[in-house]
Scaffold this motif. Structure first.
Motif, PDB file in Angstrom:
ATOM      1  N   SER A  20     -27.904  62.048  14.541  1.00  0.00           N
ATOM      2  CA  SER A  20     -28.269  63.452  14.703  1.00  0.00           C
ATOM      3  C   SER A  20     -28.906  63.982  13.421  1.00  0.00           C
ATOM      4  CB  SER A  20     -27.045  64.298  15.085  1.00  0.00           C
ATOM      5  OG  SER A  20     -26.131  64.359  14.017  1.00  0.00           O
ATOM      6  N   ALA A  21     -29.792  64.943  13.580  1.00  0.00           N
ATOM      7  CA  ALA A  21     -30.520  65.525  12.448  1.00  0.00           C
ATOM      8  C   ALA A  21     -29.583  66.232  11.476  1.00  0.00           C
ATOM      9  CB  ALA A  21     -31.587  66.499  12.955  1.00  0.00           C
ATOM     10  N   ASP A  22     -28.441  66.720  11.963  1.00  0.00           N
ATOM     11  CA  ASP A  22     -27.512  67.449  11.097  1.00  0.00           C
ATOM     12  C   ASP A  22     -26.396  66.563  10.531  1.00  0.00           C
ATOM     13  OD1 ASP A  22     -26.183  67.040  13.501  1.00  0.00           O
ATOM     14  OD2 ASP A  22     -25.275  69.028  13.548  1.00  0.00           O
ATOM     15  N   LEU A  23     -26.553  65.241  10.651  1.00  0.00           N
ATOM     16  CA  LEU A  23     -25.534  64.311  10.175  1.00  0.00           C
ATOM     17  C   LEU A  23     -25.296  64.522   8.678  1.00  0.00           C
ATOM     18  CD1 LEU A  23     -23.725  61.972  11.092  1.00  0.00           C
ATOM     19  CD2 LEU A  23     -25.551  60.422  10.378  1.00  0.00           C
ATOM     20  N   TYR A  24     -24.037  64.642   8.302  1.00  0.00           N
ATOM     21  CA  TYR A  24     -23.660  64.937   6.925  1.00  0.00           C
ATOM     22  C   TYR A  24     -22.716  63.849   6.427  1.00  0.00           C
ATOM     23  CZ  TYR A  24     -21.965  67.509   2.876  1.00  0.00           C
ATOM     24  OH  TYR A  24     -21.643  67.877   1.599  1.00  0.00           O
ATOM     25  N   THR A  25     -23.267  62.797   5.800  1.00  0.00           N
ATOM     26  CA  THR A  25     -22.456  61.667   5.351  1.00  0.00           C
ATOM     27  C   THR A  25     -22.156  61.696   3.856  1.00  0.00           C
ATOM     28  OG1 THR A  25     -24.408  60.286   4.993  1.00  0.00           O
ATOM     29  CG2 THR A  25     -23.353  60.154   7.171  1.00  0.00           C
ATOM     30  N   ASN A  57     -25.029  49.601  20.554  1.00  0.00           N
ATOM     31  CA  ASN A  57     -25.428  51.006  20.409  1.00  0.00           C
ATOM     32  C   ASN A  57     -24.634  51.622  19.273  1.00  0.00           C
ATOM     33  OD1 ASN A  57     -27.055  50.852  22.722  1.00  0.00           O
ATOM     34  ND2 ASN A  57     -25.362  51.396  24.046  1.00  0.00           N
ATOM     35  N   ILE A  58     -25.310  52.435  18.478  1.00  0.00           N
ATOM     36  CA  ILE A  58     -24.622  53.201  17.448  1.00  0.00           C
ATOM     37  C   ILE A  58     -25.081  54.645  17.546  1.00  0.00           C
ATOM     38  CG2 ILE A  58     -26.305  52.517  15.688  1.00  0.00           C
ATOM     39  CD1 ILE A  58     -23.978  52.874  13.624  1.00  0.00           C
ATOM     40  N   ALA A  59     -24.121  55.537  17.493  1.00  0.00           N
ATOM     41  CA  ALA A  59     -24.405  56.976  17.500  1.00  0.00           C
ATOM     42  C   ALA A  59     -23.600  57.595  16.360  1.00  0.00           C
ATOM     43  CB  ALA A  59     -24.021  57.606  18.831  1.00  0.00           C
ATOM     44  N   MET A  60     -24.257  58.435  15.589  1.00  0.00           N
ATOM     45  CA  MET A  60     -23.591  59.153  14.501  1.00  0.00           C
ATOM     46  C   MET A  60     -24.028  60.602  14.606  1.00  0.00           C
ATOM     47  SD  MET A  60     -24.188  56.312  11.500  1.00  0.00           S
ATOM     48  CE  MET A  60     -23.154  57.061  10.259  1.00  0.00           C
ATOM     49  N   PHE A  61     -23.044  61.499  14.752  1.00  0.00           N
ATOM     50  CA  PHE A  61     -23.400  62.895  14.974  1.00  0.00           C
ATOM     51  C   PHE A  61     -22.290  63.821  14.496  1.00  0.00           C
ATOM     52  CE2 PHE A  61     -21.442  61.073  18.701  1.00  0.00           C
ATOM     53  CZ  PHE A  61     -20.500  62.013  19.105  1.00  0.00           C
ATOM     54  N   GLY A  66     -20.028  71.310  13.302  1.00  0.00           N
ATOM     55  CA  GLY A  66     -20.069  70.642  12.012  1.00  0.00           C
ATOM     56  C   GLY A  66     -18.726  70.351  11.383  1.00  0.00           C
ATOM     57  N   TYR A  67     -17.641  70.610  12.096  1.00  0.00           N
ATOM     58  CA  TYR A  67     -16.315  70.353  11.537  1.00  0.00           C
ATOM     59  C   TYR A  67     -15.841  68.912  11.744  1.00  0.00           C
ATOM     60  CZ  TYR A  67     -15.637  75.226  10.367  1.00  0.00           C
ATOM     61  OH  TYR A  67     -15.757  76.465   9.811  1.00  0.00           O
TER      62      TYR A  67
END
Length: 140
Positions: A20-25, A57-61, A66-67
Motif C-alpha cells: 500500500s502507498a501508505d505503508l509505514y515500515t 503472494n505478499i501484501a503489506m498494508f 494507520g494504527y
C-alpha cells in the motif's frame, strides 16, 4: 523483494506483491525487515515450487486508520508443513542449509510487540504479521 520475485518467476511460480502507498515500515530495523520478509518469501517459494500451479503472494498494508501494519505472505504447497510443540520443522534434506526459521521470525516480530499468525487452509499456507502502530511513533 525483487530478487525473490525473479527467483520465483524463474521457477515458474506466479508471484504477486501488493504494497500500500501508505505503508509505514520505518519502525522496523532494516536487518529485521529483510530477515522477516526474506525468510517468509524463501519458505513460500520453496514450498510453491513443488507444484505446477505454484504461487506466492505478499501484501503489506496499513489498517485501522494507520494504527496497524499488516504483512501477509501466502503460498500453496504440495507437502503439508510439519508442526510439533516446538513449532514448524524443516523438511529440507540438508538441515544445515535452511534459513532462520519461522520460530526466529516470530521472535523478531515479538521484539516489536507484533504478532505472527499461521493458518493452513486448503493447501494454502498463510503467514500474517500484525504490528500495532502508535501515532506518536509516526513522522507527521
Amino acid at each position: 523483494m525483487l530478487e525473490r520475485q525473479a527467483k520465483a518467476e524463474e521457477l515458474g511460480i506466479k508471484f504477486k506483491a501488493k504494497l500500500s502507498a501508505d505503508l509505514y515500515t520505518d519502525l522496523i530495523g532494516d536487518i529485521d525487515l529483510i530477515s522477516i520478509i526474506g525468510n517468509l518469501l524463501d519458505n513460500a517459494i520453496d514450498a510453491a515450487k513443488q507444484r505446477k500451479d505454484g504461487f506466492v503472494n505478499i501484501a503489506m498494508f496499513m489498517a485501522n486508520e494507520g494504527y496497524f501494519m499488516i504483512w501477509e505472505v501466502s503460498n500453496n504447497f504440495a507437502v503439508l508443513p510439519i508442526y510439533d510443540k516446538k513449532g514448524f520443522i524443516t523438511s529440507k534434506r540438508n538441515k544445515n542449509e535452511h534459513g532462520i526459521g519461522i520460530h526466529t521470525v516470530e521472535k523478531v516480530v515479538k521484539s516489536y510487540d507484533g504478532k505472527l499468525n499461521i493458518d493452513i487452509i486448503d493447501q494454502k499456507f498463510i503467514a500474517t504479521i500484525i504490528f500495532q502502530i502508535t501515532k506518536s511513533s509516526q513522522i507527521v
